[in-house]
Design an enzyme around this catalytic site. Structure first.
Site, PDB file in Angstrom:
ATOM      1  N   CYS A   7       0.845  -1.203   0.000  1.00 23.98           N
ATOM      2  CA  CYS A   7       0.000   0.000   0.000  1.00 23.98           C
ATOM      3  C   CYS A   7       0.876   1.247   0.000  1.00 23.98           C
ATOM      4  O   CYS A   7       1.328   1.688   1.058  1.00 23.98           O
ATOM      5  CB  CYS A   7      -0.919  -0.043   1.225  1.00 23.98           C
ATOM      6  SG  CYS A   7      -2.002   1.368   1.335  1.00 23.98           S
ATOM      7  N   CYS A  56      -0.364   4.156   1.994  1.00 22.45           N
ATOM      8  CA  CYS A  56      -0.176   4.035   3.450  1.00 22.45           C
ATOM      9  C   CYS A  56       1.286   4.272   3.856  1.00 22.45           C
ATOM     10  O   CYS A  56       1.557   4.913   4.863  1.00 22.45           O
ATOM     11  CB  CYS A  56      -0.542   2.632   3.937  1.00 22.45           C
ATOM     12  SG  CYS A  56      -2.056   1.948   3.256  1.00 22.45           S
ATOM     13  N   ASP A  57       2.216   3.712   3.085  1.00 23.20           N
ATOM     14  CA  ASP A  57       3.580   3.578   3.609  1.00 23.20           C
ATOM     15  C   ASP A  57       4.653   4.438   2.938  1.00 23.20           C
ATOM     16  O   ASP A  57       5.808   4.417   3.379  1.00 23.20           O
ATOM     17  CB  ASP A  57       4.007   2.098   3.522  1.00 23.20           C
ATOM     18  CG  ASP A  57       3.155   1.217   4.432  1.00 23.20           C
ATOM     19  OD1 ASP A  57       2.599   1.767   5.410  1.00 23.20           O
ATOM     20  OD2 ASP A  57       3.044   0.011   4.178  1.00 23.20           O
TER      21      ASP A  57
END
Ligand SMILES: Cc1cc2nc3c(=O)[nH]c(=O)nc-3n(C[C@H](O)[C@H](O)[C@H](O)COP(=O)(O)OP(=O)(O)OC[C@H]3O[C@@H](n4cnc5c(N)ncnc54)[C@H](O)[C@@H]3O)c2cc1C
Length: 316
Positions: free
Chosen positions: A129, A132-133
């Site tokens: 992701c 997200c990261d």
């Protein structure tokens, strides 16, 4: 017969339960893995209200909140459904249960490459992701694997933080929208490696490098500190077919903005759902919002006549 059974103990299911509790709906949750995908998230820095915390800690807070309302989370695997008089029967590996309505929140899982090193380094350099990261890879060299919109937009997002991004795709052209590809090609930090595959992720404690199937610039081994695998998701919607719930070509359950499926009394929320006319965005916050909306719609459905349920037809 319960008012509602929620299938899924991830963010969407838990959020639906909190709202169902506040609507005083008598309900149960089934979650084979309580916490769902959230338990795999290393550090979460995009859930409002928390600057930074480990995924399992965030999920523990969801679980506590559900239990605080006295709701039981049954760690049973749902194996089938049946339409019965006045509602639905849910069959688990242990028992049968009945409810007037269902919320399907079985989530999805990221497609894996199944190559050596991948599982070992999840959360230690391997991510599925980029939304997200990406911020965890400031000034680092990372690889992104994939050729669809998620991979290309992911590469652009990661390039805002990383010093260098290698995008690796097994074909010689992308499936992504050409406009995204053009934008990516204007970004000097992104280098394309086409018609090639990553065969291994290497490292000691965390990701240190990748091995390519075919030599690129005379080498098969490259130093990277992160590997984003953006090759799509698989929705856990096989069971929904038993009920006659309509899914899209990728298997996501079609819902209207009230999270209602084509079947009266059956709602879906979170990563498993595709809101018709909406954008694809699958995150903690969208799963939580979907769960809340689904519970509100269940309340409306069970009180039809007092509060009209949103019509599926209206959003077809
Ligand atoms: C490694 C990783 C990192 C991530 N990081 C972030 C991040 O930083 N920020 C962010 O916003 N999002 C992040 N995400 C995405 C986020 O985790 C998901 O969007 C969100 O958790 C989806 O929640 P959900 O409730 O829809 O589904 P899931 O979390 O997939 O939950 C599904 C639930 O259904 C249960 N279930 C499935 N089938 C059955 C069955 N037959 N019987 C009983 N139970 C069943 C599962 O056991 C599970 O409890 C990350 C995802 C991953 C994998």
């Amino acid at each position: 017969m319960y008012d509602l059974i929620i299938i899924g103990g991830g963010v969407a299911g838990m959020s639906a339960s909190v709202y169902a509790s506040r609507y005083k709906l008598d309900h149960l949750i089934f979650g084979e893995t309580p916490g769902g995908q959230g338990m795999l998230a290393g550090t979460v820095e995009n859930y409002p209200g928390y600057v930074s915390l480990p995924g399992p800690e965030l999920m523990q807070k969801f679980i506590e909140q559900v239990k605080n309302y006295g709701v039981e989370i049954k760690q049973e695997k749902v194996g089938g459904f049946e339409k019965v008089q006045g509602g639905f029967e849910v069959k688990t590996d242990k028992e049968k249960y009945q409810a007037k309505s269902l919320i399907l929140a079985m989530g999805a899982s990221y497609r894996h490459l199944n190559i050596p090193g991948e599982e070992k380094f999840i959360g230690r350099g391997v991510s599925y992701c980029s939304t997200c990261d990406a911020p965890f890879f400031k000034e680092k060299t990372v690889a992104i694997i994939g050729g669809g919109d998620a991979a290309i937009t992911g590469a652009l997002h990661v390039a805002a933080f990383a010093s260098k991004v290698l995008i690796i795709h097994r074909r010689n052209e992308y499936r992504a929208e050409p406009a995204w590809v053009e934008k990516m090609r204007q970004n000097k930090k992104i280098e394309e490696i086409l018609s090639n595959e990553v065969t291994e992720i290497k490292g000691q404690e965390k990701v240190e490098g990748i091995v390519l199937k075919n030599p690129y610039k005379g080498s098969q081994g490259f130093k990277v500190e992160g590997v984003f695998i953006e090759i799509g998701q698989v929705p856990s919607s096989v069971l929904a077919g038993q009920l006659g719930v309509v899914v899209d070509e990728q298997g996501y359950i079609k819902v209207n903005p009230g999270m209602q499926t084509n079947l009266p009394g059956v709602f879906a929320a979170g990563d498993i759902a595709a809101i018709q006319g909406g954008i694809l965005f699958r995150q903690f916050i969208t799963a939580a919002a979907d769960g809340a909306r689904a519970a509100a719609s269940v309340y409306q459905y069970l009180h039809q006549g007092k509060v009209p349920a949103p019509s599926w037809e209206a959003f077809k």
